[in-house]
Design an enzyme around this catalytic site. Structure first.
Site, PDB file in Angstrom:
ATOM      1  N   THR A   1     -92.213 -72.990  19.361  1.00  0.00           N
ATOM      2  CA  THR A   1     -93.388 -73.828  19.124  1.00  0.00           C
ATOM      3  C   THR A   1     -93.939 -74.279  20.484  1.00  0.00           C
ATOM      4  O   THR A   1     -93.179 -74.470  21.442  1.00  0.00           O
ATOM      5  CB  THR A   1     -93.058 -75.049  18.244  1.00  0.00           C
ATOM      6  OG1 THR A   1     -92.153 -75.909  18.942  1.00  0.00           O
ATOM      7  CG2 THR A   1     -92.455 -74.629  16.908  1.00  0.00           C
ATOM      8  N   GLY A   2     -95.261 -74.442  20.548  1.00  0.00           N
ATOM      9  CA  GLY A   2     -95.865 -74.768  21.849  1.00  0.00           C
ATOM     10  C   GLY A   2     -95.644 -73.630  22.833  1.00  0.00           C
ATOM     11  O   GLY A   2     -95.469 -73.856  24.033  1.00  0.00           O
ATOM     12  N   GLY A   3     -95.698 -72.393  22.333  1.00  0.00           N
ATOM     13  CA  GLY A   3     -95.348 -71.236  23.164  1.00  0.00           C
ATOM     14  C   GLY A   3     -96.496 -70.643  23.964  1.00  0.00           C
ATOM     15  O   GLY A   3     -96.300 -69.656  24.664  1.00  0.00           O
TER      16      GLY A   3
ATOM     17  N   GLY B   1     -96.838 -73.441  29.540  1.00  0.00           N
ATOM     18  CA  GLY B   1     -95.693 -74.135  30.131  1.00  0.00           C
ATOM     19  C   GLY B   1     -94.332 -73.508  29.836  1.00  0.00           C
ATOM     20  O   GLY B   1     -94.144 -72.292  29.916  1.00  0.00           O
TER      21      GLY B   1
ATOM     22  N   GLY C   1     -92.711 -73.261  27.021  1.00  0.00           N
ATOM     23  CA  GLY C   1     -92.699 -72.405  25.834  1.00  0.00           C
ATOM     24  C   GLY C   1     -93.165 -71.007  26.185  1.00  0.00           C
ATOM     25  O   GLY C   1     -92.558 -70.011  25.768  1.00  0.00           O
TER      26      GLY C   1
ATOM     27  N   SER D   1     -86.008 -84.445  26.994  1.00  0.00           N
ATOM     28  CA  SER D   1     -86.552 -84.861  28.301  1.00  0.00           C
ATOM     29  C   SER D   1     -85.545 -85.710  29.070  1.00  0.00           C
ATOM     30  O   SER D   1     -84.775 -86.467  28.461  1.00  0.00           O
ATOM     31  CB  SER D   1     -87.812 -85.709  28.093  1.00  0.00           C
ATOM     32  OG  SER D   1     -88.152 -86.395  29.279  1.00  0.00           O
TER      33      SER D   1
ATOM     34  N   TYR E   1     -92.642 -92.218  24.732  1.00  0.00           N
ATOM     35  CA  TYR E   1     -92.243 -90.809  24.900  1.00  0.00           C
ATOM     36  C   TYR E   1     -90.720 -90.664  24.870  1.00  0.00           C
ATOM     37  O   TYR E   1     -90.171 -89.838  24.137  1.00  0.00           O
ATOM     38  CB  TYR E   1     -92.818 -90.322  26.232  1.00  0.00           C
ATOM     39  CG  TYR E   1     -92.486 -88.903  26.608  1.00  0.00           C
ATOM     40  CD1 TYR E   1     -93.163 -87.833  26.022  1.00  0.00           C
ATOM     41  CD2 TYR E   1     -91.520 -88.622  27.576  1.00  0.00           C
ATOM     42  CE1 TYR E   1     -92.882 -86.523  26.392  1.00  0.00           C
ATOM     43  CE2 TYR E   1     -91.239 -87.316  27.948  1.00  0.00           C
ATOM     44  CZ  TYR E   1     -91.923 -86.269  27.364  1.00  0.00           C
ATOM     45  OH  TYR E   1     -91.644 -84.981  27.732  1.00  0.00           O
TER      46      TYR E   1
HETATM   47  N1  LIG Z   1     -93.386 -80.973  32.121  1.00  0.00           N
HETATM   48  C1  LIG Z   1     -92.421 -81.843  32.192  1.00  0.00           C
HETATM   49  O1  LIG Z   1     -92.195 -82.418  33.274  1.00  0.00           O
HETATM   50  C2  LIG Z   1     -91.545 -82.127  30.990  1.00  0.00           C
HETATM   51  C3  LIG Z   1     -90.342 -82.802  31.215  1.00  0.00           C
HETATM   52  C4  LIG Z   1     -89.480 -83.012  30.147  1.00  0.00           C
HETATM   53  C5  LIG Z   1     -89.805 -82.552  28.889  1.00  0.00           C
HETATM   54  N2  LIG Z   1     -90.988 -81.895  28.679  1.00  0.00           N
HETATM   55  C6  LIG Z   1     -91.236 -81.378  27.333  1.00  0.00           C
HETATM   56  O2  LIG Z   1     -91.351 -79.979  27.389  1.00  0.00           O
HETATM   57  C7  LIG Z   1     -92.090 -79.507  26.264  1.00  0.00           C
HETATM   58  C8  LIG Z   1     -93.100 -78.487  26.735  1.00  0.00           C
HETATM   59  O3  LIG Z   1     -94.073 -79.128  27.548  1.00  0.00           O
HETATM   60  P1  LIG Z   1     -94.661 -78.483  28.876  1.00  0.00           P
HETATM   61  O4  LIG Z   1     -94.250 -79.353  29.996  1.00  0.00           O
HETATM   62  O5  LIG Z   1     -94.350 -77.034  28.922  1.00  0.00           O
HETATM   63  O6  LIG Z   1     -96.213 -78.782  28.714  1.00  0.00           O
HETATM   64  P2  LIG Z   1     -97.406 -78.027  27.990  1.00  0.00           P
HETATM   65  O7  LIG Z   1     -97.771 -76.799  28.747  1.00  0.00           O
HETATM   66  O8  LIG Z   1     -98.422 -79.064  27.755  1.00  0.00           O
HETATM   67  O9  LIG Z   1     -96.772 -77.543  26.607  1.00  0.00           O
HETATM   68  C9  LIG Z   1     -96.808 -78.263  25.417  1.00  0.00           C
HETATM   69  C10 LIG Z   1     -97.164 -77.275  24.313  1.00  0.00           C
HETATM   70  O10 LIG Z   1     -96.995 -77.912  23.047  1.00  0.00           O
HETATM   71  C11 LIG Z   1     -98.103 -77.587  22.229  1.00  0.00           C
HETATM   72  N3  LIG Z   1     -98.271 -78.675  21.277  1.00  0.00           N
HETATM   73  C12 LIG Z   1     -98.448 -79.988  21.529  1.00  0.00           C
HETATM   74  N4  LIG Z   1     -98.547 -80.689  20.384  1.00  0.00           N
HETATM   75  C13 LIG Z   1     -98.428 -79.783  19.377  1.00  0.00           C
HETATM   76  C14 LIG Z   1     -98.444 -79.885  17.974  1.00  0.00           C
HETATM   77  N5  LIG Z   1     -98.608 -81.058  17.350  1.00  0.00           N
HETATM   78  N6  LIG Z   1     -98.285 -78.748  17.256  1.00  0.00           N
HETATM   79  C15 LIG Z   1     -98.100 -77.555  17.859  1.00  0.00           C
HETATM   80  N7  LIG Z   1     -98.070 -77.401  19.195  1.00  0.00           N
HETATM   81  C16 LIG Z   1     -98.244 -78.505  19.934  1.00  0.00           C
HETATM   82  C17 LIG Z   1     -99.283 -77.412  23.172  1.00  0.00           C
HETATM   83  O11 LIG Z   1    -100.254 -76.512  22.653  1.00  0.00           O
HETATM   84  P3  LIG Z   1    -101.600 -77.028  21.918  1.00  0.00           P
HETATM   85  O12 LIG Z   1    -102.149 -78.141  22.763  1.00  0.00           O
HETATM   86  O13 LIG Z   1    -102.464 -75.817  21.841  1.00  0.00           O
HETATM   87  O14 LIG Z   1    -101.152 -77.502  20.574  1.00  0.00           O
HETATM   88  C18 LIG Z   1     -98.607 -76.801  24.408  1.00  0.00           C
HETATM   89  O15 LIG Z   1     -98.625 -75.394  24.349  1.00  0.00           O
HETATM   90  C19 LIG Z   1     -92.685 -80.756  25.617  1.00  0.00           C
HETATM   91  O16 LIG Z   1     -91.945 -81.085  24.459  1.00  0.00           O
HETATM   92  C20 LIG Z   1     -92.515 -81.815  26.680  1.00  0.00           C
HETATM   93  O17 LIG Z   1     -92.421 -83.100  26.125  1.00  0.00           O
HETATM   94  C21 LIG Z   1     -91.868 -81.700  29.698  1.00  0.00           C
END
Ligand SMILES: NC(=O)c1ccc[n+]([C@@H]2O[C@H](COP(=O)([O-])OP(=O)(O)OC[C@H]3O[C@@H](n4cnc5c(N)ncnc54)[C@H](OP(=O)(O)O)[C@@H]3O)[C@@H](O)[C@H]2O)c1
Length: 257
Positions: free
Chosen positions: A19-21, A24, A26, A146, A159
């Site tokens: 999911t969210g693939g 980032g 995903g 996280s 968060y």
């Molecule tokens: N980057 C960091 O520093 C960090 C650190 C710790 C944890 N995380 C976690 O890592 C995960 C991935 O995040 P990322 O950092 O790779 O950022 P990202 O590129 O913003 O990825 C998040 C993805 O989730 C999708 N998404 C969000 N809400 C959704 C929903 N309700 N239904 C379906 N898809 C949804 C988004 O796509 P759409 O907008 O098209 O829906 C996007 O592709 C997240 O859970 C985030 O909390 C991130």
């Protein structure tokens, strides 16, 4: 258990839902699973982002994209139907989709709370629940949590609490799904260079501060999380169950010298 021979694809014939693939971590995980032989399903809310991701991933008939909001059970039911029709089953679920809203506690609105809880907790819960009929016995679930659930960040109250809840699911579901030999673990990334990081840490100075919190003095890459997810999903982690694995360059456990 047979160990992987060098060069053999770890996920040949396996089907992974991410999911969210489309972006980032995903996306990086989808790329790695495809490279290692898997059939991959990616979801997200934005059709445009999914289309762009499909072009970049170039997975041919081993890639399925489905627009679905993980906080909406009806979307997940449609996703399940499409996966069943195309690939028949799942072996791996990476419940990765998530959102971040970072503020001091006085500033949160009811909309913020609903938005973050819906995606980060309910979304993970429903993703796992809806995928279970398709997930083969012996399969693997990885939840993206996280580092903020391990260490207090002033603007992270909402968060971090949702991520703590999501990571807690790994423990309880490891027990709940043990009769089906399904392992459930979570990863807790540190600061990782993705859209979410760049949006929530918008200035160069603030990003340098984030990097300085790691003993490795840098932020991580989406690929570094993807390789950890692949490890947890693989036979190499056959006896790893109910854990949360930090992928944070030491942010939580080590103080920079
Ligand atoms: N980057 C960091 O520093 C960090 C650190 C710790 C944890 N995380 C976690 O890592 C995960 C991935 O995040 P990322 O950092 O790779 O950022 P990202 O590129 O913003 O990825 C998040 C993805 O989730 C999708 N998404 C969000 N809400 C959704 C929903 N309700 N239904 C379906 N898809 C949804 C988004 O796509 P759409 O907008 O098209 O829906 C996007 O592709 C997240 O859970 C985030 O909390 C991130």
């Amino acid at each position: 258990m047979t160990l992987n021979i060098a060069g053999a694809a770890r996920f040949d014939g396996k089907v992974a839902l991410i999911t969210g693939g489309a972006t980032g971590m995903g996306f990086a995980t989808a790329q790695l699973f495809l490279a290692e032989g898997a059939k991959v399903v990616i979801t997200g809310r934005s059709e445009d982002r999914l289309k762009l991701a499909a072009e970049r991933l170039d997975g041919g008939d081993r890639l399925l994209t489905v627009a679905a909001d993980v906080s909406k059970p009806a979307d997940l039911a449609r996703l399940t139907d499409e996966v069943r029709e195309r690939f028949g089953h799942l072996d791996v679920v990476f419940a990765n989709a998530g959102v971040g809203v970072f503020k001091r506690i006085e500033e949160f609105t009811e909309e913020d709370v609903d938005y973050v809880v819906d995606a980060n907790f309910k979304g993970v819960f429903y993703t796992v629940q809806s995928s279970l009929p398709l997930l083969r016995d012996g399969g693997s679930i990885v939840i993206n949590a996280s580092w903020t659930l391990h260490r207090g960040l002033a603007i992270g109250s909402l968060y971090a609490a949702t991520k703590a809840a999501a990571a807690n699911l790994a423990k309880t579901l490891a027990s709940d799904l043990a009769d089906r030999r399904i392992r459930v673990n979570s990863v807790s990334p540190g600061y990782i260079d993705t859209d979410m990081f760049r949006e929530s840490v918008p200035t160069t100075e603030a990003r340098e501060d984030s990097a300085a919190q790691s003993v490795q003095k840098r932020v991580g890459t989406p690929e570094e999380v993807a390789s950890t997810v692949a490890f947890l999903a693989s036979d190499a982690a056959a006896f790893v169950n109910g854990v949360d694995l930090l992928v944070d360059g030491g942010v939580v456990n080590a103080i920079p010298a």
